[in-house]
Design a protein around this motif. Structure first.
Motif, mmCIF file in Angstrom:
data_model
loop_
_atom_site.group_PDB
_atom_site.id
_atom_site.type_symbol
_atom_site.label_atom_id
_atom_site.label_comp_id
_atom_site.label_asym_id
_atom_site.label_seq_id
_atom_site.Cartn_x
_atom_site.Cartn_y
_atom_site.Cartn_z
ATOM 1 N N GLY A 1 -40.601 9.020 46.679
ATOM 2 C CA GLY A 1 -41.699 9.287 46.448
ATOM 3 C C GLY A 1 -41.971 10.725 45.676
ATOM 4 N N GLU A 2 -40.980 11.717 45.994
ATOM 5 C CA GLU A 2 -41.045 12.985 45.492
ATOM 6 C C GLU A 2 -41.424 13.005 44.021
ATOM 7 N N SER A 3 -42.110 13.958 43.587
ATOM 8 C CA SER A 3 -42.396 14.341 42.354
ATOM 9 C C SER A 3 -41.896 15.645 41.833
ATOM 10 N N LEU A 4 -41.394 15.544 40.729
ATOM 11 C CA LEU A 4 -40.935 16.797 39.910
ATOM 12 C C LEU A 4 -41.851 17.701 39.399
ATOM 13 N N ASP A 5 -43.214 17.158 39.699
ATOM 14 C CA ASP A 5 -44.140 18.277 39.432
ATOM 15 C C ASP A 5 -44.343 19.283 40.360
ATOM 16 N N ASP A 6 -43.918 19.130 41.494
ATOM 17 C CA ASP A 6 -43.763 19.941 42.666
ATOM 18 C C ASP A 6 -42.691 21.145 42.271
ATOM 19 N N PRO A 7 -42.916 22.273 41.922
ATOM 20 C CA PRO A 7 -41.705 23.261 41.644
ATOM 21 C C PRO A 7 -40.867 23.195 42.727
ATOM 22 N N ALA A 8 -41.097 23.417 44.040
ATOM 23 C CA ALA A 8 -40.001 23.556 45.139
ATOM 24 C C ALA A 8 -39.348 22.305 44.928
ATOM 25 N N VAL A 9 -39.736 21.067 44.629
ATOM 26 C CA VAL A 9 -38.999 19.828 44.693
ATOM 27 C C VAL A 9 -38.052 19.895 43.616
ATOM 28 N N ARG A 10 -38.781 20.519 42.309
ATOM 29 C CA ARG A 10 -37.884 20.563 41.060
ATOM 30 C C ARG A 10 -36.594 21.499 41.404
ATOM 31 N N ALA A 11 -36.947 22.696 42.055
ATOM 32 C CA ALA A 11 -35.838 23.464 42.139
ATOM 33 C C ALA A 11 -34.871 23.156 43.243
ATOM 34 N N ARG A 12 -35.182 22.524 44.034
ATOM 35 C CA ARG A 12 -34.399 21.609 45.006
ATOM 36 C C ARG A 12 -33.494 20.905 44.518
ATOM 37 N N VAL A 13 -34.037 19.894 43.588
ATOM 38 C CA VAL A 13 -33.236 19.013 43.201
ATOM 39 C C VAL A 13 -32.086 19.394 42.070
ATOM 40 N N TYR A 14 -32.879 20.479 41.345
ATOM 41 C CA TYR A 14 -31.806 21.180 40.575
ATOM 42 C C TYR A 14 -30.808 21.714 41.046
ATOM 43 N N ARG A 15 -30.813 22.622 42.050
ATOM 44 C CA ARG A 15 -29.753 22.818 42.923
ATOM 45 C C ARG A 15 -28.746 21.997 43.521
ATOM 46 N N PHE A 16 -29.312 20.832 44.058
ATOM 47 C CA PHE A 16 -28.528 19.866 44.449
ATOM 48 C C PHE A 16 -27.445 19.153 43.343
ATOM 49 N N LEU A 17 -28.101 18.749 42.275
ATOM 50 C CA LEU A 17 -27.270 18.273 41.159
ATOM 51 C C LEU A 17 -26.315 19.304 40.569
ATOM 52 N N PHE B 1 -22.513 18.829 38.521
ATOM 53 C CA PHE B 1 -23.023 18.649 37.110
ATOM 54 C C PHE B 1 -23.375 19.963 36.132
ATOM 55 N N ASP B 2 -23.120 19.724 35.188
ATOM 56 C CA ASP B 2 -23.528 20.943 34.032
ATOM 57 C C ASP B 2 -24.935 21.183 34.083
ATOM 58 N N GLY B 3 -25.082 22.444 34.195
ATOM 59 C CA GLY B 3 -26.601 22.926 34.215
ATOM 60 C C GLY B 3 -27.736 22.363 33.028
ATOM 61 N N ASP B 4 -26.936 22.239 31.689
ATOM 62 C CA ASP B 4 -27.737 21.879 30.718
ATOM 63 C C ASP B 4 -28.099 20.454 30.693
ATOM 64 N N ARG B 5 -27.085 19.604 31.236
ATOM 65 C CA ARG B 5 -27.192 18.372 31.574
ATOM 66 C C ARG B 5 -28.398 17.968 32.542
ATOM 67 N N VAL B 6 -28.500 18.883 33.468
ATOM 68 C CA VAL B 6 -29.136 18.654 34.709
ATOM 69 C C VAL B 6 -30.765 19.073 34.165
ATOM 70 N N SER B 7 -30.944 20.278 33.499
ATOM 71 C CA SER B 7 -32.157 20.570 32.955
ATOM 72 C C SER B 7 -32.668 19.496 32.121
ATOM 73 N N GLY B 8 -32.053 18.874 31.084
ATOM 74 C CA GLY B 8 -32.207 17.706 30.382
ATOM 75 C C GLY B 8 -32.871 16.443 31.354
ATOM 76 N N ALA B 9 -32.171 16.196 32.129
ATOM 77 C CA ALA B 9 -32.329 15.149 33.248
ATOM 78 C C ALA B 9 -33.939 15.277 33.674
ATOM 79 N N LEU B 10 -34.052 16.643 34.281
ATOM 80 C CA LEU B 10 -35.342 16.922 34.740
ATOM 81 C C LEU B 10 -36.511 16.856 33.787
ATOM 82 N N ARG B 11 -36.263 17.231 32.430
ATOM 83 C CA ARG B 11 -37.215 17.182 31.589
ATOM 84 C C ARG B 11 -37.553 15.787 30.991
#
Length: 75
Positions: free
Chosen positions: A36-52, A57-67
């Motif tokens: 139930g985590e939301s990517l609206d929370d910047p801390a969650v978004r940053a943590r998930v980005y770093r995890f991926l 995974f390629d950074g551009d692919r990860v950014s696209g998936a998060l968008r």
């Protein structure tokens, strides 16, 4: 501690020979956000980005998936 970047990349290259990376990033993101985590929370978004990225995974692919995921959450 973690997996060396070159080892992660080699493993990802092997896996991606049979799978589409975009689909794989999306599925990994879905599994990571099951609780139930939301990517609206910047801390969650940053943590998930770093995890991926740590998964190789390629950074551009990860950014696209998060968008893409972020736009789905706001619908």
């Amino acid at each position: 501690m973690g997996v060396a970047r070159d080892v992660a990349r080699a493993a990802m290259a092997e896996v991606l020979a049979d799978n589409d990376e975009r689909d794989l990033v999306d599925r990994t993101l879905t599994r990571r956000l099951r609780h139930g985590e939301s990517l609206d929370d910047p801390a969650v978004r940053a943590r998930v980005y770093r995890f991926l990225l740590g998964q190789g995974f390629d950074g551009d692919r990860v950014s696209g998936a998060l968008r893409r995921r972020g736009s789905r959450e706001t619908l």
